[in-house]
Design a protein around this motif. Structure first.
Motif, PDB file in Angstrom:
ATOM      1  N   SER A  16       0.826  -1.207   0.000  1.00 41.72           N
ATOM      2  CA  SER A  16       0.000   0.000   0.000  1.00 41.72           C
ATOM      3  C   SER A  16       0.861   1.259   0.000  1.00 41.72           C
ATOM      4  N   ARG A  17       1.963   1.250   0.765  1.00 33.42           N
ATOM      5  CA  ARG A  17       2.865   2.417   0.758  1.00 33.42           C
ATOM      6  C   ARG A  17       3.526   2.588  -0.603  1.00 33.42           C
ATOM      7  N   GLN A  18       3.998   1.485  -1.160  1.00 32.06           N
ATOM      8  CA  GLN A  18       4.713   1.555  -2.438  1.00 32.06           C
ATOM      9  C   GLN A  18       3.805   2.042  -3.572  1.00 32.06           C
ATOM     10  N   LEU A  19       2.538   1.638  -3.550  1.00 34.54           N
ATOM     11  CA  LEU A  19       1.629   1.993  -4.642  1.00 34.54           C
ATOM     12  C   LEU A  19       0.736   3.190  -4.336  1.00 34.54           C
ATOM     13  N   GLY A  20       0.813   3.685  -3.108  1.00 34.18           N
ATOM     14  CA  GLY A  20       0.019   4.854  -2.750  1.00 34.18           C
ATOM     15  C   GLY A  20      -1.470   4.583  -2.617  1.00 34.18           C
ATOM     16  N   ILE A  21      -1.810   3.393  -2.176  1.00 36.53           N
ATOM     17  CA  ILE A  21      -3.214   3.045  -1.942  1.00 36.53           C
ATOM     18  C   ILE A  21      -3.344   2.512  -0.522  1.00 36.53           C
ATOM     19  N   THR A  22      -4.549   2.407  -0.051  1.00 33.96           N
ATOM     20  CA  THR A  22      -4.762   1.962   1.326  1.00 33.96           C
ATOM     21  C   THR A  22      -4.801   0.438   1.414  1.00 33.96           C
ATOM     22  N   PRO A  23      -4.453  -0.098   2.578  1.00 34.99           N
ATOM     23  CA  PRO A  23      -4.615  -1.539   2.777  1.00 34.99           C
ATOM     24  C   PRO A  23      -6.067  -1.974   2.543  1.00 34.99           C
ATOM     25  N   ARG A  24      -7.013  -1.106   2.910  1.00 38.13           N
ATOM     26  CA  ARG A  24      -8.427  -1.426   2.696  1.00 38.13           C
ATOM     27  C   ARG A  24      -8.719  -1.610   1.210  1.00 38.13           C
ATOM     28  N   THR A  25      -8.110  -0.788   0.364  1.00 39.37           N
ATOM     29  CA  THR A  25      -8.289  -0.934  -1.081  1.00 39.37           C
ATOM     30  C   THR A  25      -7.795  -2.299  -1.537  1.00 39.37           C
ATOM     31  N   LEU A  26      -6.642  -2.719  -1.043  1.00 37.70           N
ATOM     32  CA  LEU A  26      -6.113  -4.035  -1.410  1.00 37.70           C
ATOM     33  C   LEU A  26      -7.049  -5.150  -0.935  1.00 37.70           C
ATOM     34  N   ARG A  27      -7.555  -5.020   0.271  1.00 36.36           N
ATOM     35  CA  ARG A  27      -8.490  -6.032   0.791  1.00 36.36           C
ATOM     36  C   ARG A  27      -9.759  -6.068  -0.062  1.00 36.36           C
ATOM     37  N   TYR A  28     -10.206  -4.890  -0.468  1.00 41.10           N
ATOM     38  CA  TYR A  28     -11.406  -4.831  -1.306  1.00 41.10           C
ATOM     39  C   TYR A  28     -11.154  -5.483  -2.666  1.00 41.10           C
TER      40      TYR A  28
END
Length: 149
Positions: A16-28
């Motif tokens: 999430s840090r590397q791609l600039g998105i939230t962990p929640r986005t990845l979980r979604y």
């Protein structure tokens, strides 16, 4: 996974840090089936490999550049998986010209389908742009009329 690949994984926080998105986005993305973690730790924490990272980057590009929904992204990703499977099957069937012709036709059909979806999206965006352009032109005309008074 080989032992070397085990060391080439990232946690959900690192991704999430590397791609600039939230962990929640990845979980979604995982919940809706766009991605799946490569591994999980004994504690159940997600670990992502380079292949999954590349997939996430592609999802983000499609979302940013084309402004398409996650459903449309899933359709594009599914089509690209189909193209990869057709390529592999084609390479396995090098002795069968008839089989290769069928595979090339399938490949072309998948590409035509993708192109048609993109053309529809482009037409919709152009229609919207034209509506805004007409509003600008009407507003400029209105400004000209106001200045004449």
């Amino acid at each position: 996974m080989t032992n070397n690949e085990i060391y080439d994984v990232l946690t959900i926080d690192a991704v999430s840090r590397q791609l600039g998105i939230t962990p929640r986005t990845l979980r979604y993305y995982e919940e809706v089936g766009l991605i799946s973690p490569a591994l999980r730790t004994n504690g159940g924490h997600r670990l992502y490999d380079q292949s999954t990272m590349d997939r996430i980057k592609q999802i983000l590009r499609l979302k940013e550049y084309l402004g398409i929904s996650l459903q449309e992204i899933q359709e594009v990703m599914d089509a690209e998986e189909s193209l990869n499977e057709i390529r592999l099957t084609f390479q396995e069937n090098i002795e069968s010209a008839d089989g290769q012709r069928v595979l090339v036709r399938q490949y072309i059909d998948v590409l035509h389908n993708l192109i048609e979806k993109m053309n529809t999206k482009i037409e919709n965006v152009e229609t919207m742009r034209n509506l805004y352009q007409e509003q600008v032109e009407r507003s400029l005309h209105f400004m000209d009329e106001l200045e004449k008074k």
